[in-house]
Design a protein around this motif. Sequence first.
Motif, PDB file in Angstrom:
ATOM      1  N   TRP A  36       0.855  -1.184   0.000  1.00 47.36           N
ATOM      2  CA  TRP A  36       0.000   0.000   0.000  1.00 47.36           C
ATOM      3  C   TRP A  36       0.894   1.238   0.000  1.00 47.36           C
ATOM      4  O   TRP A  36       1.840   1.319   0.782  1.00 47.36           O
ATOM      5  CB  TRP A  36      -0.904   0.029   1.225  1.00 47.36           C
ATOM      6  CG  TRP A  36      -2.006  -0.969   1.207  1.00 47.36           C
ATOM      7  CD1 TRP A  36      -2.009  -2.202   1.785  1.00 47.36           C
ATOM      8  CD2 TRP A  36      -3.279  -0.827   0.568  1.00 47.36           C
ATOM      9  NE1 TRP A  36      -3.194  -2.839   1.545  1.00 47.36           N
ATOM     10  CE2 TRP A  36      -3.995  -2.014   0.808  1.00 47.36           C
ATOM     11  CE3 TRP A  36      -3.883   0.187  -0.173  1.00 47.36           C
ATOM     12  CZ2 TRP A  36      -5.297  -2.223   0.325  1.00 47.36           C
ATOM     13  CZ3 TRP A  36      -5.162  -0.013  -0.653  1.00 47.36           C
ATOM     14  CH2 TRP A  36      -5.857  -1.201  -0.404  1.00 47.36           C
ATOM     15  N   TYR A  37       0.549   2.172  -0.858  1.00 46.71           N
ATOM     16  CA  TYR A  37       1.193   3.478  -0.911  1.00 46.71           C
ATOM     17  C   TYR A  37       0.116   4.534  -0.686  1.00 46.71           C
ATOM     18  O   TYR A  37      -1.080   4.260  -0.797  1.00 46.71           O
ATOM     19  CB  TYR A  37       1.834   3.711  -2.283  1.00 46.71           C
ATOM     20  CG  TYR A  37       3.099   2.927  -2.538  1.00 46.71           C
ATOM     21  CD1 TYR A  37       3.048   1.565  -2.826  1.00 46.71           C
ATOM     22  CD2 TYR A  37       4.345   3.548  -2.512  1.00 46.71           C
ATOM     23  CE1 TYR A  37       4.201   0.839  -3.062  1.00 46.71           C
ATOM     24  CE2 TYR A  37       5.512   2.837  -2.758  1.00 46.71           C
ATOM     25  CZ  TYR A  37       5.423   1.486  -3.028  1.00 46.71           C
ATOM     26  OH  TYR A  37       6.577   0.776  -3.273  1.00 46.71           O
ATOM     27  N   ARG A  38       0.568   5.739  -0.405  1.00 44.51           N
ATOM     28  CA  ARG A  38      -0.372   6.848  -0.310  1.00 44.51           C
ATOM     29  C   ARG A  38       0.264   8.116  -0.853  1.00 44.51           C
ATOM     30  O   ARG A  38       1.487   8.257  -0.870  1.00 44.51           O
ATOM     31  CB  ARG A  38      -0.831   7.066   1.136  1.00 44.51           C
ATOM     32  CG  ARG A  38       0.245   7.566   2.088  1.00 44.51           C
ATOM     33  CD  ARG A  38      -0.294   7.600   3.506  1.00 44.51           C
ATOM     34  NE  ARG A  38       0.703   8.092   4.462  1.00 44.51           N
ATOM     35  CZ  ARG A  38       0.539   8.088   5.775  1.00 44.51           C
ATOM     36  NH1 ARG A  38      -0.589   7.611   6.307  1.00 44.51           N
ATOM     37  NH2 ARG A  38       1.487   8.548   6.563  1.00 44.51           N
ATOM     38  N   GLN A  39      -0.601   9.008  -1.300  1.00 44.70           N
ATOM     39  CA  GLN A  39      -0.130  10.284  -1.818  1.00 44.70           C
ATOM     40  C   GLN A  39      -1.076  11.379  -1.372  1.00 44.70           C
ATOM     41  O   GLN A  39      -2.270  11.365  -1.706  1.00 44.70           O
ATOM     42  CB  GLN A  39      -0.030  10.261  -3.338  1.00 44.70           C
ATOM     43  CG  GLN A  39       0.613  11.496  -3.925  1.00 44.70           C
ATOM     44  CD  GLN A  39       0.969  11.319  -5.390  1.00 44.70           C
ATOM     45  OE1 GLN A  39       0.443  10.452  -6.072  1.00 44.70           O
ATOM     46  NE2 GLN A  39       1.888  12.146  -5.869  1.00 44.70           N
ATOM     47  N   ALA A  40      -0.532  12.303  -0.600  1.00 43.21           N
ATOM     48  CA  ALA A  40      -1.296  13.468  -0.156  1.00 43.21           C
ATOM     49  C   ALA A  40      -1.065  14.602  -1.146  1.00 43.21           C
ATOM     50  O   ALA A  40      -0.060  14.621  -1.862  1.00 43.21           O
ATOM     51  CB  ALA A  40      -0.843  13.876   1.244  1.00 43.21           C
ATOM     52  N   PRO A  41      -1.975  15.565  -1.200  1.00 37.23           N
ATOM     53  CA  PRO A  41      -1.836  16.681  -2.137  1.00 37.23           C
ATOM     54  C   PRO A  41      -0.497  17.400  -1.961  1.00 37.23           C
ATOM     55  O   PRO A  41      -0.098  17.732  -0.835  1.00 37.23           O
ATOM     56  CB  PRO A  41      -2.999  17.602  -1.773  1.00 37.23           C
ATOM     57  CG  PRO A  41      -4.021  16.680  -1.205  1.00 37.23           C
ATOM     58  CD  PRO A  41      -3.245  15.635  -0.461  1.00 37.23           C
ATOM     59  N   GLY A  42       0.200  17.606  -3.062  1.00 42.40           N
ATOM     60  CA  GLY A  42       1.462  18.316  -3.021  1.00 42.40           C
ATOM     61  C   GLY A  42       2.635  17.514  -2.515  1.00 42.40           C
ATOM     62  O   GLY A  42       3.743  18.059  -2.361  1.00 42.40           O
ATOM     63  N   LYS A  43       2.416  16.235  -2.244  1.00 44.07           N
ATOM     64  CA  LYS A  43       3.494  15.393  -1.724  1.00 44.07           C
ATOM     65  C   LYS A  43       3.746  14.217  -2.658  1.00 44.07           C
ATOM     66  O   LYS A  43       2.896  13.852  -3.468  1.00 44.07           O
ATOM     67  CB  LYS A  43       3.142  14.884  -0.327  1.00 44.07           C
ATOM     68  CG  LYS A  43       3.047  15.981   0.721  1.00 44.07           C
ATOM     69  CD  LYS A  43       2.891  15.396   2.109  1.00 44.07           C
ATOM     70  CE  LYS A  43       2.866  16.477   3.161  1.00 44.07           C
ATOM     71  NZ  LYS A  43       2.742  15.910   4.537  1.00 44.07           N
ATOM     72  N   GLN A  44       4.917  13.616  -2.508  1.00 45.82           N
ATOM     73  CA  GLN A  44       5.245  12.443  -3.302  1.00 45.82           C
ATOM     74  C   GLN A  44       4.526  11.213  -2.758  1.00 45.82           C
ATOM     75  O   GLN A  44       4.191  11.154  -1.564  1.00 45.82           O
ATOM     76  CB  GLN A  44       6.762  12.203  -3.283  1.00 45.82           C
ATOM     77  CG  GLN A  44       7.561  13.226  -4.059  1.00 45.82           C
ATOM     78  CD  GLN A  44       9.025  12.825  -4.177  1.00 45.82           C
ATOM     79  OE1 GLN A  44       9.549  12.109  -3.331  1.00 45.82           O
ATOM     80  NE2 GLN A  44       9.676  13.275  -5.237  1.00 45.82           N
ATOM     81  N   ARG A  45       4.331  10.261  -3.634  1.00 46.04           N
ATOM     82  CA  ARG A  45       3.752   8.996  -3.208  1.00 46.04           C
ATOM     83  C   ARG A  45       4.744   8.300  -2.282  1.00 46.04           C
ATOM     84  O   ARG A  45       5.946   8.242  -2.562  1.00 46.04           O
ATOM     85  CB  ARG A  45       3.437   8.117  -4.417  1.00 46.04           C
ATOM     86  CG  ARG A  45       2.623   6.897  -4.096  1.00 46.04           C
ATOM     87  CD  ARG A  45       2.186   6.174  -5.362  1.00 46.04           C
ATOM     88  NE  ARG A  45       1.283   7.001  -6.170  1.00 46.04           N
ATOM     89  CZ  ARG A  45       0.625   6.530  -7.224  1.00 46.04           C
ATOM     90  NH1 ARG A  45       0.756   5.255  -7.598  1.00 46.04           N
ATOM     91  NH2 ARG A  45      -0.150   7.327  -7.916  1.00 46.04           N
ATOM     92  N   GLU A  46       4.232   7.780  -1.176  1.00 50.00           N
ATOM     93  CA  GLU A  46       5.100   7.130  -0.209  1.00 50.00           C
ATOM     94  C   GLU A  46       4.593   5.738   0.136  1.00 50.00           C
ATOM     95  O   GLU A  46       3.389   5.473   0.132  1.00 50.00           O
ATOM     96  CB  GLU A  46       5.210   7.978   1.074  1.00 50.00           C
ATOM     97  CG  GLU A  46       3.908   8.133   1.835  1.00 50.00           C
ATOM     98  CD  GLU A  46       4.081   8.836   3.174  1.00 50.00           C
ATOM     99  OE1 GLU A  46       5.224   9.085   3.596  1.00 50.00           O
ATOM    100  OE2 GLU A  46       3.045   9.125   3.812  1.00 50.00           O
ATOM    101  N   LEU A  47       5.538   4.884   0.472  1.00 49.89           N
ATOM    102  CA  LEU A  47       5.197   3.532   0.892  1.00 49.89           C
ATOM    103  C   LEU A  47       4.601   3.567   2.294  1.00 49.89           C
ATOM    104  O   LEU A  47       5.157   4.179   3.202  1.00 49.89           O
ATOM    105  CB  LEU A  47       6.437   2.646   0.891  1.00 49.89           C
ATOM    106  CG  LEU A  47       6.242   1.226   1.407  1.00 49.89           C
ATOM    107  CD1 LEU A  47       5.347   0.427   0.487  1.00 49.89           C
ATOM    108  CD2 LEU A  47       7.605   0.535   1.562  1.00 49.89           C
ATOM    109  N   VAL A  48       3.481   2.889   2.459  1.00 46.89           N
ATOM    110  CA  VAL A  48       2.836   2.801   3.766  1.00 46.89           C
ATOM    111  C   VAL A  48       3.147   1.456   4.410  1.00 46.89           C
ATOM    112  O   VAL A  48       3.561   1.380   5.567  1.00 46.89           O
ATOM    113  CB  VAL A  48       1.315   2.974   3.642  1.00 46.89           C
ATOM    114  CG1 VAL A  48       0.638   2.762   4.999  1.00 46.89           C
ATOM    115  CG2 VAL A  48       0.975   4.345   3.069  1.00 46.89           C
ATOM    116  N   ALA A  49       2.934   0.377   3.652  1.00 42.38           N
ATOM    117  CA  ALA A  49       3.150  -0.964   4.193  1.00 42.38           C
ATOM    118  C   ALA A  49       3.337  -1.941   3.047  1.00 42.38           C
ATOM    119  O   ALA A  49       2.789  -1.740   1.962  1.00 42.38           O
ATOM    120  CB  ALA A  49       1.966  -1.397   5.055  1.00 42.38           C
TER     121      ALA A  49
END
Length: 116
Positions: A36-49
């Motif tokens: 699972w990854y996530r991406q918040a507005p204005g931020k890069q996609r990041e690994l969550v788990a």
Amino acid sequence: QVQLVESGGGLVQAGGSLRLSCAASGSIFMVNVMAWYRQAPGKQRELVALRNLGGSTNYADSVKGRFTISRDTAKKTLYLQMDSLKPEDAAVYYCNVRYLNGGNYWGQGTQVTVSS
């Protein structure tokens, strides 16, 4: 071809819980990593788990102890249980599956909004 469909996102109050699901249309045989990854507005996609072939899991420091990744092989579904949600967890969450043969697939994303 593999298609991934996420569900379970939505609006939740801080401190609440959500469970995200990612259903695979194709075979998950020979999957190397599910994540699972996530991406918040204005931020890069990041690994969550992530969960690898051997069953080992890794989590971003920011979610350790609050999020749990799991999968149901029979249902070909990956889950992300999210507890004690914080406003900073708000993002679009993406499912990712990587195969031993190099195949790399993404879902369309599901929005998680956390109100303070």
